[in-house]
Structure formats: structure tokens, C-alpha cells
Enzyme design. Structure first.
Site, PDB file in Angstrom:
ATOM      1  N   HIS A   1      -3.451   7.363   2.986  1.00  0.00           N
ATOM      2  CA  HIS A   1      -3.756   6.143   2.677  1.00  0.00           C
ATOM      3  C   HIS A   1      -5.154   5.828   3.173  1.00  0.00           C
ATOM      4  O   HIS A   1      -5.367   6.236   4.399  1.00  0.00           O
ATOM      5  CB  HIS A   1      -2.676   5.168   3.052  1.00  0.00           C
ATOM      6  CG  HIS A   1      -3.033   3.739   2.816  1.00  0.00           C
ATOM      7  ND1 HIS A   1      -3.551   3.199   1.571  1.00  0.00           N
ATOM      8  CD2 HIS A   1      -2.945   2.632   3.429  1.00  0.00           C
ATOM      9  CE1 HIS A   1      -3.722   1.744   1.591  1.00  0.00           C
ATOM     10  NE2 HIS A   1      -3.284   1.607   2.745  1.00  0.00           N
TER      11      HIS A   1
ATOM     12  N   ASN B   1     -10.029   0.042   0.531  1.00  0.00           N
ATOM     13  CA  ASN B   1      -8.640   0.265   0.454  1.00  0.00           C
ATOM     14  C   ASN B   1      -8.226  -0.311  -1.124  1.00  0.00           C
ATOM     15  O   ASN B   1      -8.052  -1.744  -1.231  1.00  0.00           O
ATOM     16  CB  ASN B   1      -7.903  -0.565   1.600  1.00  0.00           C
ATOM     17  CG  ASN B   1      -6.518  -0.512   1.821  1.00  0.00           C
ATOM     18  OD1 ASN B   1      -5.672  -0.152   0.656  1.00  0.00           O
ATOM     19  ND2 ASN B   1      -5.711  -0.904   2.735  1.00  0.00           N
TER      20      ASN B   1
ATOM     21  N   CYS C   1       0.860  -1.230   0.223  1.00  0.00           N
ATOM     22  CA  CYS C   1      -0.063   0.102  -0.032  1.00  0.00           C
ATOM     23  C   CYS C   1       0.910   1.311  -0.105  1.00  0.00           C
ATOM     24  O   CYS C   1       0.268   2.590  -0.434  1.00  0.00           O
ATOM     25  CB  CYS C   1      -1.036   0.068   0.984  1.00  0.00           C
ATOM     26  SG  CYS C   1      -1.972  -1.489   1.315  1.00  0.00           S
TER      27      CYS C   1
HETATM   28  O1  UT7 Z   1      -3.140  -1.277   3.969  1.00  0.00           O
HETATM   29  C1  UT7 Z   1      -2.967  -2.220   5.098  1.00  0.00           C
HETATM   30  C2  UT7 Z   1      -4.287  -2.906   5.382  1.00  0.00           C
HETATM   31  N1  UT7 Z   1      -4.694  -3.323   6.747  1.00  0.00           N
HETATM   32  C3  UT7 Z   1      -5.336  -2.613   7.500  1.00  0.00           C
HETATM   33  O2  UT7 Z   1      -5.610  -1.339   7.253  1.00  0.00           O
HETATM   34  C4  UT7 Z   1      -5.753  -3.174   8.717  1.00  0.00           C
HETATM   35  C5  UT7 Z   1      -5.853  -2.334   9.892  1.00  0.00           C
HETATM   36  N2  UT7 Z   1      -6.911  -2.977  10.833  1.00  0.00           N
HETATM   37  C6  UT7 Z   1      -8.085  -2.500  11.066  1.00  0.00           C
HETATM   38  O3  UT7 Z   1      -8.683  -1.979  10.150  1.00  0.00           O
HETATM   39  C7  UT7 Z   1      -9.104  -3.302  11.937  1.00  0.00           C
HETATM   40  O4  UT7 Z   1      -8.188  -4.071  12.783  1.00  0.00           O
HETATM   41  C8  UT7 Z   1     -10.310  -4.063  11.210  1.00  0.00           C
HETATM   42  C9  UT7 Z   1     -11.251  -3.408  10.457  1.00  0.00           C
HETATM   43  C10 UT7 Z   1      -9.639  -5.131  10.301  1.00  0.00           C
HETATM   44  C11 UT7 Z   1     -10.949  -4.904  12.519  1.00  0.00           C
HETATM   45  O5  UT7 Z   1     -11.646  -3.876  13.418  1.00  0.00           O
HETATM   46  P1  UT7 Z   1     -11.284  -3.994  14.941  1.00  0.00           P
HETATM   47  O6  UT7 Z   1     -12.043  -2.929  15.633  1.00  0.00           O
HETATM   48  O7  UT7 Z   1      -9.976  -4.235  15.070  1.00  0.00           O
HETATM   49  O8  UT7 Z   1     -12.000  -5.420  15.169  1.00  0.00           O
HETATM   50  P2  UT7 Z   1     -11.534  -6.792  15.772  1.00  0.00           P
HETATM   51  O9  UT7 Z   1     -10.621  -7.433  14.971  1.00  0.00           O
HETATM   52  O10 UT7 Z   1     -11.246  -6.525  17.185  1.00  0.00           O
HETATM   53  O11 UT7 Z   1     -12.791  -7.702  15.890  1.00  0.00           O
HETATM   54  C12 UT7 Z   1     -13.918  -7.402  16.722  1.00  0.00           C
HETATM   55  C13 UT7 Z   1     -15.186  -8.314  16.699  1.00  0.00           C
HETATM   56  C14 UT7 Z   1     -14.758  -9.691  16.533  1.00  0.00           C
HETATM   57  O12 UT7 Z   1     -15.811 -10.310  17.175  1.00  0.00           O
HETATM   58  P3  UT7 Z   1     -15.717 -10.964  18.759  1.00  0.00           P
HETATM   59  O13 UT7 Z   1     -14.718 -11.666  18.836  1.00  0.00           O
HETATM   60  O14 UT7 Z   1     -15.626  -9.615  19.280  1.00  0.00           O
HETATM   61  O15 UT7 Z   1     -16.986 -11.735  18.818  1.00  0.00           O
HETATM   62  C15 UT7 Z   1     -14.526 -10.310  15.080  1.00  0.00           C
HETATM   63  O16 UT7 Z   1     -14.724 -11.575  14.933  1.00  0.00           O
HETATM   64  O17 UT7 Z   1     -15.729  -8.019  15.121  1.00  0.00           O
HETATM   65  C16 UT7 Z   1     -15.503  -9.281  14.547  1.00  0.00           C
HETATM   66  N3  UT7 Z   1     -15.519  -9.071  12.907  1.00  0.00           N
HETATM   67  C17 UT7 Z   1     -16.430  -8.981  12.198  1.00  0.00           C
HETATM   68  N4  UT7 Z   1     -17.937  -9.032  12.319  1.00  0.00           N
HETATM   69  C18 UT7 Z   1     -18.455  -8.695  11.367  1.00  0.00           C
HETATM   70  C19 UT7 Z   1     -14.328  -9.175  12.285  1.00  0.00           C
HETATM   71  N5  UT7 Z   1     -14.731  -8.776  11.187  1.00  0.00           N
HETATM   72  C20 UT7 Z   1     -16.034  -8.790  10.921  1.00  0.00           C
HETATM   73  C21 UT7 Z   1     -16.898  -8.438   9.959  1.00  0.00           C
HETATM   74  N6  UT7 Z   1     -18.168  -8.485   9.983  1.00  0.00           N
HETATM   75  N7  UT7 Z   1     -16.195  -8.244   8.444  1.00  0.00           N
END
Ligand code: UT7
Length: 363
Positions: free
Chosen positions: A249, A279, A111
């Protein structure tokens, strides 16, 4: 002193739109979760190759600069998604646009690729080695995703953006950069088996197991881009308030908001389009730059800060001073060939392939 002015800009977004609701038809997710956690509402899925997206963005950038492709001395294609590794994808762009006198290469910093490419292209011009360089960011990350993983597969979209750099004597273009990489954390964002580590006869064609540690990437993104921004501002002895526009970004609206807060930048100083495209990896920054110009948000002489991070984990920030022209010299009327498939139809074989590979692995 020689500078590298941005004289042309162009973008290419494929027409097929994949909404959050579309994703919810095969993933356990919702528009509510994706919108609130990421800021993304929809993204584009391409029916053409990375090189075709890149070539059209390039043609539009050349038209905006009023330049013939044969005048280019170099084409840098920032991509992590080349259509072929051998030959490079930049050679396809060269052939498509007729940049017959250009040296061409792919640059993979994920990226952060466009920001790295801008730095390299500028350095080539400032050294006197080149007069006109085309820098493109183009990616199709959705091709590599594992559609069994709902956290990562909702984040990305396809697209391309390009700029033309030309030598000039007035202070403009990229003034300074701060680039880096946290290689010790390289394993937290990977599409395994996408290179020669892949077993030749594994039978897992079409399935790239993705390792994605979202929260750790998030933290490191904020830290890496923050460090890059501080570094580049220090190099130029600039205060954050002296920046006219932030072009970040587009990975997560919460990351953008955190950076904007640190820079004390009000919303009118920050370009955000993540809701429309998700993204697009190396393409987010040049696409956002094009939209900033199209909507009149850049004025001659503006100081523009760009910052990005990505797999590697690469990171970087640059400060540009915009030149005197904010409108294109001319426009390219060419379009992508029409698509007869919806984004979901393009994606379905990949989703099915991922499911089959996961089922095979589980047995
Ligand atoms: O350019 C480089 C690319 N990478 C990035 O930009 C990634 C940077 N990271 C992020 O943007 C965030 O970490 C994410 C958007 C990927 C995730 O957000 P988060 O607030 O860190 O969520 P999390 O991973 O802590 O997950 C929270 C909950 C989990 O459920 P439980 O364990 O609390 O029951 C996940 O299983 O959200 C759940 N979850 C979803 N639920 C619905 C994870 N993905 C999804 C989804 N839909 N797509």
C-alpha cells in the site's frame, strides 16, 4: 485443487494533476516537507465519479484478460467512496461495463479494501461458487478531506485499479492471506458525519470533519502490516527471501521503507509509485500491480507479497503466485471524457466550503 488465477489487470488515473506546489497555494505547506515526510510529489484529482474510474479500470482489466463482461459471475468493488450508498456503486459499474450476469457489491475496508476483495473473490472461486470474478479498488478520498488540516489533506489522490480472477487447476493466484482489524483504534482515522450519524439538517453539507492521528496511524500501520506479513509467510512456510516482489500500500514512503527493511527486500523487489499518485486508498495496490506488469517487473511463477492497512484500522497481507501470462490479451482504447478543469479548479469549491464550515464553527 482449484485456484483463482489473475488473468487481467487494468488501472484508471484521472488526468488532472495536483502538485505539492499547487497545495502550497492554499495550505501552509511546501514541496520540501511533503516530499521528505511522505515521498509524494503529486496526485490526481478526478472530474468523474468513483464508479466511472472503476468502470474504466474494469474494462481495461477485462480486455487484458480477453473476457466479455457478461461472463463475470461477480463484481466486488472495494471502495470507501461510493458515489451513492443506496444503491451501491458496484451496480453502476455493472451497468457501465455490461456485467449482466454478475452479483455485485461494495466492500468497505478503506485502504485495505482491494486486499480484502482479492481474498473474498478468490474464496468464491476456490469454493466452486464462481468461475470468473472482477475485483476493483477505487477511491476518491480527496472529496472527504478537511482542507483546513495540512497533515492529512496532502496525502491522498484519486484512482482505480482492477483485476480479473478466473478458476484454474494449476497452483497460482492468491495462495494465502492474513487479514485483520484493530477496531479499538477506529477513532484515530475518521471522516466524521459521513454516514447516518450525520445530523440530517445540520447545514454542514460538503464538510466532513476529519480526525487523523498521523503518528499513531503510522506506528499501527507498520505493526499491522508487519503482523500480517509474518502471518501469511508462516501459513505458507515461506522465508522473506523467497518473495520475488513486494507490492505494498502506498501511504508513506517511510512506511514502505520500514517494511522493505524488515523483509530484507532490496529496492528492485519493491514497487513504489507514491511520488506520482499519493495514497489512492483501495486503489494503490492494484495500480502498483498494473505498473509492475507494464514495466516487466513480474515474471511467470513469481511469488508476490501484497500488504495494506487503512481506516478501521484494517490491515492485511496476501501472497500470490503469478500465472504464466504477463502480457495483456488485448487492450481497451477507451479513455475518460476530457476535463476542462485543472486539479486546483476542481478542488477550490471544496477548500472554500471547508473554510466556511470552520469559520461558522468558530463563531
Ligand atoms: O492509508 C492510511 C492513511 N494514513 C496514513 O498513511 C498516515 C500515516 N502517517 C503519516 O504518514 C505521517 O504521520 C504524516 C505524513 C501524516 C506526518 O508525518 P510526521 O513525521 O508524523 O509529522 P508530524 O505529524 O509529527 O508533524 C511534524 C511537524 C509538525 O510541526 P511542529 O509541531 O513540529 O511545529 C506539523 O505541524 O510537521 C508539521 N506538518 C506540516 N508541515 C508542513 C504537518 N503537516 C504538514 C504539512 N506541511 N503538510
Amino acid at each position: 485443487m482449484r485456484y483463482a488465477n489473475i488473468t487481467g489487470w487494468g488501472k484508471c488515473l484521472p488526468p488532472s494533476v495536483l502538485s505539492n506546489e499547487d497545495l502550497a497555494t492554499f495550505l501552509d505547506t511546501s514541496d520540501e516537507w511533503i516530499s521528505t515526510r511522505t515521498g509524494i510529489k503529486e496526485r490526481r484529482i478526478s472530474h468523474v465519479s468513483t464508479a466511472e474510474l472503476a468502470s474504466l479500470a474494469a474494462k481495461r482489466a477485462l480486455a487484458a484478460a480477453g473476457l466479455d463482461a457478461a461472463e463475470l459471475g461477480m463484481v466486488i468493488l472495494a471502495t470507501a467512496c461510493p458515489d451513492t450508498l443506496i444503491p451501491n456503486a458496484a451496480s453502476a459499474v455493472q451497468a457501465n461495463i455490461g456485467a449482466v450476469n454478475a452479483a455485485v457489491f461494495d466492500l468497505n475496508a478503506a485502504c485495505t479494501g482491494f486486499v480484502y476483495g482479492l481474498s473474498v473473490g478468490t474464496a468464491m472461486i476456490r469454493s466452486g461458487a464462481m468461475k470468473k470474478v472482477l475485483v476493483i479498488g477505487a477511491d476518491r478520498i480527496p472529496y472527504f478531506l478537511d482542507y483546513n488540516q495540512r497533515d492529512v489533506s496532502v496525502l491522498f489522490g484519486d484512482g482505480a485499479g482492477a483485476v480479473v480472477l478466473e478458476a484454474c487447476d494449476e497452483e497460482c493466484g492468491l495462495l494465502a492471506e492474513k487479514l485483520g482489524c484493530d477496531g479499538e483504534a477506529r477513532d484515530i482515522l475518521t471522516a466524521r458525519d459521513s454516514g447516518t450519524v450525520r445530523e440530517r439538517f445540520s447545514g454542514a453539507d460538503g464538510f466532513f470533519e476529519v480526525n487523523f492521528e498521523g503518528q499513531e496511524i503510522f506506528k499501527r500501520a507498520v505493526r499491522g502490516m508487519g503482523q500480517a506479513i509474518t502471518g501469511v509467510l508462516e501459513k505458507l512456510a515461506l522465508e522473506p527471501e523467497q518473495i520475488d516482489l513486494l507490492v505494498p500500500h502506498q501511504a508513506n514512503i517511510r512506511i514502505i521503507d520500514t517494511l522493505a527493511k524488515r523483509l530484507k527486500a532490496p529496492p528492485e523487489k519493491v514497487i513504489v509509485n507514491i511520488e506520482k499518485y499519493g495514497n489512492t486508498s483501495a486503489a494503490t495496490v492494484p495500480i502498483a500491480l498494473c505498473e509492475a506488469l507494464e514495466t516487466g517487473r513480474i515474471k511467470p511463477g513469481d511469488k508476490i507479497l501484497m500488504a495494506a492497512f487503512g481506516a478501521g484500522l484494517t490491515w492485511g497481507a496476501v501472497v500470490l503466485k503469478w500465472g504464466s501470462r504477463v502480457t495483456p490479451v488485448s487492450e481497451c482504447s477507451e479513455e475518460l471524457p476530457p476535463s476542462d478543469r485543472t486539479a486546483l479548479e476542481i478542488l477550490t469549491p471544496w477548500v472554500n466550503g471547508c473554510r466556511a464550515a470552520a469559520a461558522k464553527k468558530a463563531t
